[in-house]
Enzyme design. Structure first.
Site, short mmCIF file in Angstrom:
data_model
loop_
_atom_site.label_atom_id
_atom_site.label_comp_id
_atom_site.label_asym_id
_atom_site.label_seq_id
_atom_site.Cartn_x
_atom_site.Cartn_y
_atom_site.Cartn_z
N ASN A 68 -54.83 97.75 1.88
CA ASN A 68 -54.10 97.99 0.64
C ASN A 68 -55.02 97.70 -0.54
O ASN A 68 -55.47 96.57 -0.73
CB ASN A 68 -52.86 97.08 0.58
CG ASN A 68 -52.15 97.16 -0.75
OD1 ASN A 68 -52.39 98.05 -1.57
ND2 ASN A 68 -51.24 96.22 -0.98
N THR A 69 -55.32 98.72 -1.32
CA THR A 69 -56.06 98.53 -2.56
C THR A 69 -55.31 99.27 -3.67
O THR A 69 -54.40 100.05 -3.42
CB THR A 69 -57.51 99.03 -2.43
OG1 THR A 69 -58.26 98.65 -3.60
CG2 THR A 69 -57.58 100.53 -2.25
N GLY A 82 -56.64 82.61 -16.75
CA GLY A 82 -57.49 83.60 -16.11
C GLY A 82 -58.26 83.08 -14.92
O GLY A 82 -58.47 83.81 -13.94
N HIS A 130 -57.23 90.72 -24.81
CA HIS A 130 -57.36 91.75 -23.77
C HIS A 130 -56.10 91.72 -22.93
O HIS A 130 -55.37 90.74 -22.89
CB HIS A 130 -58.60 91.50 -22.89
CG HIS A 130 -58.53 90.22 -22.09
ND1 HIS A 130 -58.05 90.18 -20.81
CD2 HIS A 130 -58.86 88.95 -22.41
CE1 HIS A 130 -58.11 88.93 -20.36
NE2 HIS A 130 -58.59 88.16 -21.31
N HIS A 150 -50.93 78.80 -26.63
CA HIS A 150 -51.49 79.63 -25.58
C HIS A 150 -51.33 78.99 -24.19
O HIS A 150 -50.81 79.61 -23.26
CB HIS A 150 -52.97 79.88 -25.89
CG HIS A 150 -53.66 80.83 -24.97
ND1 HIS A 150 -53.91 82.14 -25.29
CD2 HIS A 150 -54.17 80.66 -23.72
CE1 HIS A 150 -54.53 82.74 -24.29
NE2 HIS A 150 -54.71 81.86 -23.32
N GLY A 204 -63.79 78.62 -17.84
CA GLY A 204 -63.74 80.07 -18.01
C GLY A 204 -64.98 80.61 -18.69
O GLY A 204 -65.51 81.67 -18.30
N ARG A 208 -67.50 94.93 -2.77
CA ARG A 208 -66.12 94.65 -3.19
C ARG A 208 -65.19 94.64 -1.97
O ARG A 208 -65.13 95.61 -1.21
CB ARG A 208 -65.67 95.70 -4.21
CG ARG A 208 -66.49 95.70 -5.48
CD ARG A 208 -66.02 94.68 -6.47
NE ARG A 208 -64.72 95.06 -6.96
CZ ARG A 208 -64.52 95.95 -7.95
NH1 ARG A 208 -65.56 96.52 -8.54
NH2 ARG A 208 -63.31 96.23 -8.36
#
Length: 565
Positions: free
Chosen positions: A525-526, A308, A12, A126, A179, A447
């Protein structure tokens, strides 16, 4: 000296990055150019953009480095599925087909597509790519480096010591993964894995960590920083497409249905908020244990984080506060798999004898907008355009509570808008947060939205700012008590904010002028993107966003665009 291209793909958020003579010249995610959220395909658009930034032809590349080792990853996938056979039969066939149809031959595909000798195309491990993406662009000569994600080839977590080169100190392997733990909770809460983990972090502030001890049956932590997962709670072969099994349902109750509207006044959703808070607390405890172990094992007084899981800004703040790294903690702007493309390029450059790059001070590593296109397209669409001699008209609109799209300079690398492809507003009106989340972004009401502040002014408003992470919005800072009520639109429920500090450029000047009309040098700020869309890249993308969303104005470099009355 050399020109090295790094590439990540086939999982991804594919990306490309270019390092020339040891200097980071460009880095961009494929999704920004293809307009496919999280685009995993080989990033040919991003590769072309990086080469154009340095005026290089493919044949002038000295090396191309892929961010992981395909044969080793294939080994892990096949052995894991064989271990679960015959239950994993369908996913075994699907996984084998995916690997043999392209993923295993990605190095050949890159060589063919770039018309390079196959010997110039190599692969890095990785987690080595992750570690390089954090350590080499940092300002630290000696640092502990911690890489944490779902899984690479076999590694899920590695402690490194950076002292000019990266040396592996300790590691943990699949299936034991922080993760994967957080991904399972993400799926349990009805969010998309690999795209919804940050929603869990935001939701956690609305809950109580009353289920931490319950979740210790799922994720076991040891006093030396080690950890392990209890396999019966996880679908490690992908047979359910959820990441968790019925054992987790027995432990926590029914999973939340994806897409259902959130109501945090309802007892059911409060339970899910408690699950999020408990998972977040346990993850922080695990990461703090690992960071303290890295401090002991390396003797370093600075820490670099990547993978991540390093995008968890709340956990990063806990590590910076409690792990004992007196010289600071650094998290690069693209800590996930996109950033591993940059790490792969840096490893290739080091292998060819190039020096470390200068410390990274900006995430603006992508292409700039075409101002002429913005002006022409806006006029053709019947919009009003105005050349700006100064920022006063923008400041006045912000002071009146307007929402303004802000497109300046090169595109940011990583998941955060940092004043180059941003949606800006006043930080004072709490109603702006609901307006943006519901009417513009059309997303969950919990959010958070972030504040951007001039670095020189940050300490007056936020405890612990500025620091090595605030330029890239990879940490949170407590809002000072005296300012908490005033900064309601950017203060999260727990009293913190994901602060970005700004030092120079047009955005810093806008912040200065906003303060000059009697307000703080702070703006909400978004990111400039709609629901399930990548952040805008080009002037055309920005105008398309403006036409499709209820905001009052758009600024593309020195062009102010508004609608006809």
């Amino acid at each position: 000296m050399a020109a090295v291209l790094g590439v990540s793909a086939h999982y991804h958020d594919a990306a490309a990055a270019l390092v020339v003579d040891g200097v980071i010249r460009a880095a961009v995610q494929e999704e920004r150019l293809s307009r496919i959220k999280g685009d995993p395909n080989l990033p040919w658009r991003a590769i072309s953009t990086c080469l154009e930034a340095a005026a290089l032809a493919p044949g002038e590349l000295d090396r191309v480095v892929f961010y992981e080792e395909p044969p080793v990853k294939l080994e892990r996938i096949l052995l894991s599925m064989l271990h679960a056979y015959p239950r994993s039969f369908r996913t075994f066939v699907r996984g084998l087909r995916a690997q043999l149809q392209g993923k295993l031959w990605v190095l050949d595909a890159l060589a063919d597509g770039l018309e390079l000798p196959r010997g110039k195309v190599t692969a890095a491990a990785h987690h080595h790519s992750h570690a390089a993406s954090a350590y080499y662009p940092s300002a630290f000569e000696h640092a502990a480096v911690l890489t944490v994600d779902g899984v690479g080839e076999w590694d899920t977590t590695v402690i490194w010591e950076g002292r000019g080169e990266l040396v592996r100190i300790a590691d943990w392997h699949h299936p034991h993964s922080l993760g994967l733990f957080y991904a399972a909770i993400t799926a349990f809460l009805g969010f998309a894995v690999n795209h919804g983990e940050y929603k869990v972090m935001g939701l956690a502030a609305y809950g109580q960590p009353r289920l931490v001890d319950t979740l210790r049956a799922v994720l076991r932590l040891e006093s030396d920083g080690s950890f392990s997962l209890e396999p019966r709670f996880f679908d490690l072969t992908g047979t359910t497409h959820l990441g968790f099994t019925g054992a987790l349902v027995d432990l926590l109750g029914s999973p939340r249905a994806p897409g259902r509207r959130w109501d945090l006044d309802h007892v059911d959703d409060l339970h899910y908020a408690d699950v999020a808070a408990s998972a977040q607390a346990l993850l922080e405890e695990a990461l703090l244990g690992l960071a303290r172990r890295a401090r002991r094992d390396t003797g370093a007084t600075a820490l670099c984080l990547a993978g991540g899981v390093a995008l968890n800004a709340v956990a990063n703040a806990r590590i910076a506060r409690d792990a004992g790294f007196s010289d600071g903690v650094f998290v690069p702007p693209a800590a996930g798999d996109a950033g591993a493309a940059l790490g792969a390029a840096l490893l290739g450059a080091r292998d060819l004898g190039d020096p470390r790059p200068p410390p990274l001070t900006t995430a603006a590593l992508g292409p700039p907008p075409d101002v002429a296109t913005a002006h022409l397209l806006a006029r053709e669409l019947g919009l009003i355009t105005r050349r700006l001699d100064d920022l006063a008209p923008v400041v006045e609109r912000l002071a009146r509570g307007q929402l303004i799209g802000w497109v300046q300079g090169n595109l940011e690398f990583g998941p955060r808008a940092l004043g180059h492809r941003s949606l800006l507003s006043s930080p004072f009106d709490v109603g702006q947060r609901e307006r943006i989340n519901r009417a513009v972004k059309r997303r969950e009401p919990f959010r958070p939205l972030a504040p951007s502040v001039r670095a020189a002014d940050a300490a007056r408003w936020f405890d612990g700012a500025p620091n090595a992470m605030t330029p890239f919005m990879t940490t949170v800072c407590p809002v000072r008590e005296a300012a908490r009520d005033r900064l309601g639109a950017v203060r999260h429920r727990d009293g913190t904010a994901r602060v970005q500090t700004v030092r120079d450029g047009a955005f810093a000047e806008l912040l200065r002028q906003f303060e000059g009309i009697g307000d703080a040098p702070i703006l909400l700020n978004t990111s400039l993107n709609g629901r399930d869309e990548p952040i805008v890249a080009t002037a055309t993308d920005a105008i398309a966003f403006f036409l499709a969303h209820p905001i009052e104005a758009l600024v593309v470099e020195d062009v102010l665009i508004t609608r006809s009355k």
